[in-house]
Design a protein around this motif. Structure first.
Motif, PDB file in Angstrom:
ATOM      1  N   ALA A  46       0.827  -1.203   0.000  1.00 36.67           N
ATOM      2  CA  ALA A  46       0.000   0.000   0.000  1.00 36.67           C
ATOM      3  C   ALA A  46       0.862   1.254   0.000  1.00 36.67           C
ATOM      4  N   LEU A  47       1.979   1.206   0.698  1.00 39.35           N
ATOM      5  CA  LEU A  47       2.901   2.344   0.720  1.00 39.35           C
ATOM      6  C   LEU A  47       3.474   2.611  -0.658  1.00 39.35           C
ATOM      7  N   ARG A  48       3.837   1.558  -1.366  1.00 42.44           N
ATOM      8  CA  ARG A  48       4.434   1.705  -2.699  1.00 42.44           C
ATOM      9  C   ARG A  48       3.410   2.149  -3.736  1.00 42.44           C
ATOM     10  N   ILE A  49       2.196   1.636  -3.650  1.00 44.20           N
ATOM     11  CA  ILE A  49       1.177   2.001  -4.634  1.00 44.20           C
ATOM     12  C   ILE A  49       0.714   3.434  -4.421  1.00 44.20           C
ATOM     13  N   GLY A  50       0.508   3.820  -3.169  1.00 45.25           N
ATOM     14  CA  GLY A  50       0.221   5.208  -2.857  1.00 45.25           C
ATOM     15  C   GLY A  50      -1.207   5.672  -3.058  1.00 45.25           C
ATOM     16  N   VAL A  51      -2.156   4.762  -3.122  1.00 40.45           N
ATOM     17  CA  VAL A  51      -3.556   5.157  -3.280  1.00 40.45           C
ATOM     18  C   VAL A  51      -4.143   5.629  -1.955  1.00 40.45           C
ATOM     19  N   VAL A  52      -3.725   5.020  -0.871  1.00 35.80           N
ATOM     20  CA  VAL A  52      -4.181   5.421   0.465  1.00 35.80           C
ATOM     21  C   VAL A  52      -3.079   6.252   1.117  1.00 35.80           C
ATOM     22  N   PRO A  53      -3.372   6.948   2.213  1.00 40.60           N
ATOM     23  CA  PRO A  53      -2.347   7.778   2.861  1.00 40.60           C
ATOM     24  C   PRO A  53      -1.092   6.981   3.195  1.00 40.60           C
ATOM     25  N   ARG A  54       0.038   7.471   2.740  1.00 46.65           N
ATOM     26  CA  ARG A  54       1.289   6.734   2.916  1.00 46.65           C
ATOM     27  C   ARG A  54       1.687   6.622   4.389  1.00 46.65           C
ATOM     28  N   HIS A  55       1.383   7.629   5.182  1.00 41.54           N
ATOM     29  CA  HIS A  55       1.765   7.549   6.588  1.00 41.54           C
ATOM     30  C   HIS A  55       1.001   6.439   7.304  1.00 41.54           C
ATOM     31  N   ALA A  56      -0.250   6.195   6.909  1.00 41.94           N
ATOM     32  CA  ALA A  56      -1.030   5.116   7.515  1.00 41.94           C
ATOM     33  C   ALA A  56      -0.472   3.756   7.099  1.00 41.94           C
ATOM     34  N   ALA A  57      -0.123   3.616   5.815  1.00 39.57           N
ATOM     35  CA  ALA A  57       0.463   2.369   5.337  1.00 39.57           C
ATOM     36  C   ALA A  57       1.815   2.112   5.998  1.00 39.57           C
ATOM     37  N   PHE A  58       2.595   3.171   6.173  1.00 38.60           N
ATOM     38  CA  PHE A  58       3.898   3.032   6.826  1.00 38.60           C
ATOM     39  C   PHE A  58       3.734   2.606   8.287  1.00 38.60           C
ATOM     40  N   MET A  59       2.748   3.153   8.956  1.00 38.11           N
ATOM     41  CA  MET A  59       2.483   2.772  10.340  1.00 38.11           C
ATOM     42  C   MET A  59       2.110   1.296  10.427  1.00 38.11           C
ATOM     43  N   LEU A  60       1.321   0.835   9.472  1.00 43.85           N
ATOM     44  CA  LEU A  60       0.936  -0.582   9.464  1.00 43.85           C
ATOM     45  C   LEU A  60       2.153  -1.469   9.246  1.00 43.85           C
ATOM     46  N   LEU A  61       3.043  -1.065   8.356  1.00 41.24           N
ATOM     47  CA  LEU A  61       4.253  -1.830   8.070  1.00 41.24           C
ATOM     48  C   LEU A  61       5.164  -1.903   9.295  1.00 41.24           C
ATOM     49  N   ILE A  62       5.532  -0.759   9.857  1.00 37.53           N
ATOM     50  CA  ILE A  62       6.466  -0.719  10.978  1.00 37.53           C
ATOM     51  C   ILE A  62       5.838  -1.319  12.234  1.00 37.53           C
ATOM     52  N   GLY A  63       4.594  -0.972  12.494  1.00 36.71           N
ATOM     53  CA  GLY A  63       3.929  -1.482  13.685  1.00 36.71           C
ATOM     54  C   GLY A  63       3.803  -2.993  13.682  1.00 36.71           C
ATOM     55  N   SER A  64       3.500  -3.570  12.531  1.00 37.95           N
ATOM     56  CA  SER A  64       3.356  -5.024  12.442  1.00 37.95           C
ATOM     57  C   SER A  64       4.683  -5.732  12.687  1.00 37.95           C
ATOM     58  N   LEU A  65       5.763  -5.180  12.169  1.00 39.09           N
ATOM     59  CA  LEU A  65       7.072  -5.784  12.387  1.00 39.09           C
ATOM     60  C   LEU A  65       7.487  -5.705  13.851  1.00 39.09           C
ATOM     61  N   LEU A  66       7.166  -4.597  14.509  1.00 33.37           N
ATOM     62  CA  LEU A  66       7.463  -4.485  15.933  1.00 33.37           C
ATOM     63  C   LEU A  66       6.591  -5.434  16.750  1.00 33.37           C
ATOM     64  N   ALA A  67       5.315  -5.534  16.386  1.00 35.23           N
ATOM     65  CA  ALA A  67       4.403  -6.427  17.103  1.00 35.23           C
ATOM     66  C   ALA A  67       4.822  -7.888  16.940  1.00 35.23           C
ATOM     67  N   LEU A  68       5.403  -8.213  15.800  1.00 33.09           N
ATOM     68  CA  LEU A  68       5.851  -9.573  15.544  1.00 33.09           C
ATOM     69  C   LEU A  68       6.853 -10.043  16.588  1.00 33.09           C
ATOM     70  N   THR A  69       7.684  -9.143  17.084  1.00 28.06           N
ATOM     71  CA  THR A  69       8.705  -9.525  18.064  1.00 28.06           C
ATOM     72  C   THR A  69       8.113  -9.972  19.391  1.00 28.06           C
ATOM     73  N   GLY A  70       6.840  -9.644  19.628  1.00 25.40           N
ATOM     74  CA  GLY A  70       6.215 -10.026  20.879  1.00 25.40           C
ATOM     75  C   GLY A  70       5.462 -11.330  20.831  1.00 25.40           C
ATOM     76  N   VAL A  71       5.480 -12.016  19.687  1.00 28.61           N
ATOM     77  CA  VAL A  71       4.772 -13.290  19.580  1.00 28.61           C
ATOM     78  C   VAL A  71       5.410 -14.313  20.507  1.00 28.61           C
ATOM     79  N   SER A  72       4.600 -14.886  21.371  1.00 28.90           N
ATOM     80  CA  SER A  72       5.097 -15.892  22.304  1.00 28.90           C
ATOM     81  C   SER A  72       5.618 -17.097  21.530  1.00 28.90           C
ATOM     82  N   GLY A  73       6.798 -17.517  21.842  1.00 29.89           N
ATOM     83  CA  GLY A  73       7.408 -18.645  21.148  1.00 29.89           C
ATOM     84  C   GLY A  73       8.630 -18.249  20.350  1.00 29.89           C
ATOM     85  N   LEU A  74       8.716 -16.976  19.965  1.00 26.69           N
ATOM     86  CA  LEU A  74       9.904 -16.512  19.246  1.00 26.69           C
ATOM     87  C   LEU A  74      11.074 -16.292  20.196  1.00 26.69           C
TER      88      LEU A  74
END
Length: 207
Positions: free
Chosen positions: A134-162
């Protein structure tokens, strides 16, 4: 329905479908953030499962609506990101529902824990990939897409078992995980607001 979706509603407002999907996405983002509301005992009875179900339903709604916008200019890329994200969120949603009534929800019993583990991994990875596309295509607000990208990667580190939240860097990882989940919630809310309040004509009309 596709043809109607490409046209603005009266007075240039978003279509009813986009409004509904956007509102559902906003609700999902709010539910993701609600776990930190001390006045609400989300861990009691069915409140926490309900919160997670609404979060996943909202994410699915946003992904579907954003894909409809993006498909007119980058159909293959958008589809390649949207389908895994929808499936992963649906998988996690189904896992939450099945886990209701099992011991120690949301921490499942040992036999059920691997299913939750892989569902969570798939959820955060596909949400991050969707944000990147979504960030690369740019149809939706890029800051929202960027937040989804970065936030998801940070949230991934909290998955129990990793093991990131129990290792030597746990004191650093745990706050980053919490921040990541909050950023994801805000990202879904911003995307939902964009869908519900703004009509965006396609940059390139389909043939």
């Amino acid at each position: 329905m596709d043809a109607l979706e490409r046209q603005p509603s009266r007075h240039g407002l978003p279509t009813i479908a986009n409004r509904a999907l956007g509102v559902l996405g906003i609700l999902g983002g709010v539910m993701l953030l609600a776990i930190w509301a001390p006045a609400f005992p989300w861990s009691v009875d069915l409140l926490n499962p309900l919160r997670l179900v609404l979060f996943n339903a909202g994410a699915i709604a946003i992904v579907y609506a954003v894909h409809r916008r993006q498909a007119t200019i980058a159909r293959r890329a958008s589809l390649a990101a949207a389908v895994p994200a929808i499936l992963a969120n649906a998988w996690y949603l189904a896992t939450v529902i099945v886990a209701i009534g099992r011991p120690q929800f949301p921490e499942p019993d040992p036999g059920f824990r691997p299913i939750f583990f892989y569902a969570a991994i798939a959820l955060w990875l596909t949400d991050a990939a969707f944000g990147l596309v979504a960030l690369r295509i740019g149809v939706v607000p890029r800051h929202a897409a960027f937040m989804l990208l970065i936030g998801s990667l940070l949230a991934l580190t909290g998955v129990s078992g990793l093991g990131f939240t129990t290792g030597p860097f746990a004191a650093i990882i745990e706050p980053l995980t919490i921040v990541g989940v909050a950023i994801v919630g805000l990202g879904w809310i911003l995307l939902g607001l964009d869908l519900a309040t703004r009509w965006r004509p396609s940059p390139v009309e389909p043939p």
